[in-house]
Write an enzyme that holds these catalytic residues in place. Sequence first.
Site, PDB file in Angstrom:
ATOM      1  N   GLY A  27      -0.083 -31.098 -35.716  1.00 54.96           N
ATOM      2  CA  GLY A  27       0.659 -32.156 -34.956  1.00 54.96           C
ATOM      3  C   GLY A  27      -0.239 -33.350 -34.680  1.00 54.96           C
ATOM      4  O   GLY A  27      -1.141 -33.062 -33.973  1.00 54.96           O
ATOM      5  N   GLY A  86      -2.868 -34.894 -30.996  1.00 54.27           N
ATOM      6  CA  GLY A  86      -3.516 -34.403 -32.171  1.00 54.27           C
ATOM      7  C   GLY A  86      -4.435 -35.549 -33.001  1.00 54.27           C
ATOM      8  O   GLY A  86      -5.657 -35.272 -33.334  1.00 54.27           O
ATOM      9  N   LYS A 105      -2.076 -30.253 -13.159  1.00 52.73           N
ATOM     10  CA  LYS A 105      -1.274 -31.281 -14.335  1.00 52.73           C
ATOM     11  C   LYS A 105       0.221 -31.219 -14.331  1.00 52.73           C
ATOM     12  O   LYS A 105       0.997 -32.299 -14.377  1.00 52.73           O
ATOM     13  CB  LYS A 105      -1.860 -30.831 -15.897  1.00 52.73           C
ATOM     14  CG  LYS A 105      -1.457 -31.965 -16.959  1.00 52.73           C
ATOM     15  CD  LYS A 105      -2.077 -33.115 -16.725  1.00 52.73           C
ATOM     16  CE  LYS A 105      -1.372 -34.236 -17.631  1.00 52.73           C
ATOM     17  NZ  LYS A 105      -1.541 -34.228 -18.992  1.00 52.73           N
ATOM     18  N   ASN A 109       2.818 -34.306 -14.131  1.00 55.08           N
ATOM     19  CA  ASN A 109       3.917 -34.604 -14.917  1.00 55.08           C
ATOM     20  C   ASN A 109       5.211 -34.473 -14.446  1.00 55.08           C
ATOM     21  O   ASN A 109       6.185 -35.351 -14.704  1.00 55.08           O
ATOM     22  CB  ASN A 109       3.777 -33.448 -16.150  1.00 55.08           C
ATOM     23  CG  ASN A 109       2.685 -33.884 -17.233  1.00 55.08           C
ATOM     24  OD1 ASN A 109       2.022 -32.930 -17.353  1.00 55.08           O
ATOM     25  ND2 ASN A 109       2.540 -35.045 -17.622  1.00 55.08           N
ATOM     26  N   ASN A 133       6.823 -37.925 -14.963  1.00 55.08           N
ATOM     27  CA  ASN A 133       7.395 -38.180 -16.274  1.00 55.08           C
ATOM     28  C   ASN A 133       8.876 -38.258 -16.250  1.00 55.08           C
ATOM     29  O   ASN A 133       9.355 -39.121 -16.830  1.00 55.08           O
ATOM     30  CB  ASN A 133       6.967 -36.889 -17.336  1.00 55.08           C
ATOM     31  CG  ASN A 133       5.668 -37.133 -17.650  1.00 55.08           C
ATOM     32  OD1 ASN A 133       4.832 -37.194 -16.832  1.00 55.08           O
ATOM     33  ND2 ASN A 133       5.580 -36.615 -18.970  1.00 55.08           N
TER      34      ASN A 133
END
Length: 363
Positions: free
Chosen positions: A23, A28, A219, A223, A227
């Site tokens: 990916g 990536g 984390k 998020n 998000n």
Amino acid sequence: MSNDPADTPVSTSPAPLRICIAGAGAIGGTLAVRLSAAGHQVSVLARGQTLQAIREGGLTLHDLHGTAHARPAADDQPSFGIQDVIFLCAKSQDMSALLPQIAPLVGSQTMVIPTNNGVPWWYFHREGGRFDGETVKAVDPDGALSRAVPLAQLIGSVLFITAEVESPGVIRSVNPHLMVLGEPSGEMSERLLRVRAAVEAAGIEARATDRIRDKLWTKIIANISTNPLSVITQGTLEQLYGLPELREVVSQIMRETLLVASSYGARVDIDPLTFLQLGEAMGAFRTSMLQDLERGRPLELAAIGDAVLEMADRFAIPMPITSAIVSLARFRGEAARRQREHKEQKEQREQQTQQTQPAARAA
Ligand SMILES: NC(=O)C1=CN([C@@H]2O[C@H](COP(=O)(O)OP(=O)(O)OC[C@H]3O[C@@H](n4cnc5c(N)ncnc54)[C@H](OP(=O)(O)O)[C@@H]3O)[C@@H](O)[C@H]2O)C=CC1
Ligand SMILES: CC(C)(CO)C(=O)C(=O)O
């Protein structure tokens, strides 16, 4: 930063490794360029426009080190042979398709490192608590991910990186990079230290920890509190953490999630006020979920939202604000996806009309 002595970088001189990046988007691409520049034998499993761009012009990364370029081997087939390390860098909803694809690259010593945000499918593997060995239904409903790669070969990672694809093969990352790595069992194994050293030598601050789930929760809190809200408000990190009306919602989600994290025994060494200040300092970054919304792509709500709500449910912890924000983000994401589908269908129809018009005029 953690005060945990186990988080301290250990100096081990890194030998070149065979590393596959599965990916090649924002994360990536960042890893592929940095690890290539450090002399590792990097290959990239990519597809579509990204694969074409890498084959034609390689990968370019603009980050705080400057601009770097790499030309790793790239294919949409797993043609690179057995790897020392595979970083899984697709979105979590794409993992069920990606994991069977990487099978030919996995030997008995290969380390497989998912980089996803949210609750990973391996969370309960060797967790040692009352749910040890169970699956996280929101991300691995039928246990297929847990079966696809031997769990003993997984190393957990938590990425404190902000990165965005500017165009296929070109990535911009505007904050310092930090990767925390840890064995699900907590063992400070030789392989863990080896991969940590390789990442560190590639210009990405890397830490090995014996408590990877603490970092996961840190984390996850970042998020889940930003998000989904960014999808509803289109706000940047600076706005979400800084504007009083949004900061209050962020704080409430943080409080709800901290309670869940502590129920699982996580030691999350953050003070909410500092967290908000650090978040605001990350600037005008649009979360990866907002980037997906803008492109009409699926949102990573299962791993970042639903899985946390599932974890809360196991301890009957209410998360009213979080669950409302996740639902609203899902609604918004679906609307954007439908809009994109309609736009694509309309463009297709227009193209067909343009193609048939000359023939009709000639008839
Ligand atoms: N971006 C960020 O700042 C951060 C992201 N993360 C996490 O890292 C993970 C990756 O995110 P990110 O890099 O932003 O995502 P991107 O969408 O930028 O990149 C994912 C890439 O994987 C490719 N891909 C998916 N499935 C396959 C497949 N079967 N074969 C080949 N290529 C495939 C996609 O291709 P295609 O475009 O064709 O779909 C895309 O190029 C996510 O879980 C995210 O939450 C973590 C920290 C920060
Ligand atoms: C915003 C950030 C950097 C942390 O919440 C992130 O991980 C993402 O964009 O997905």
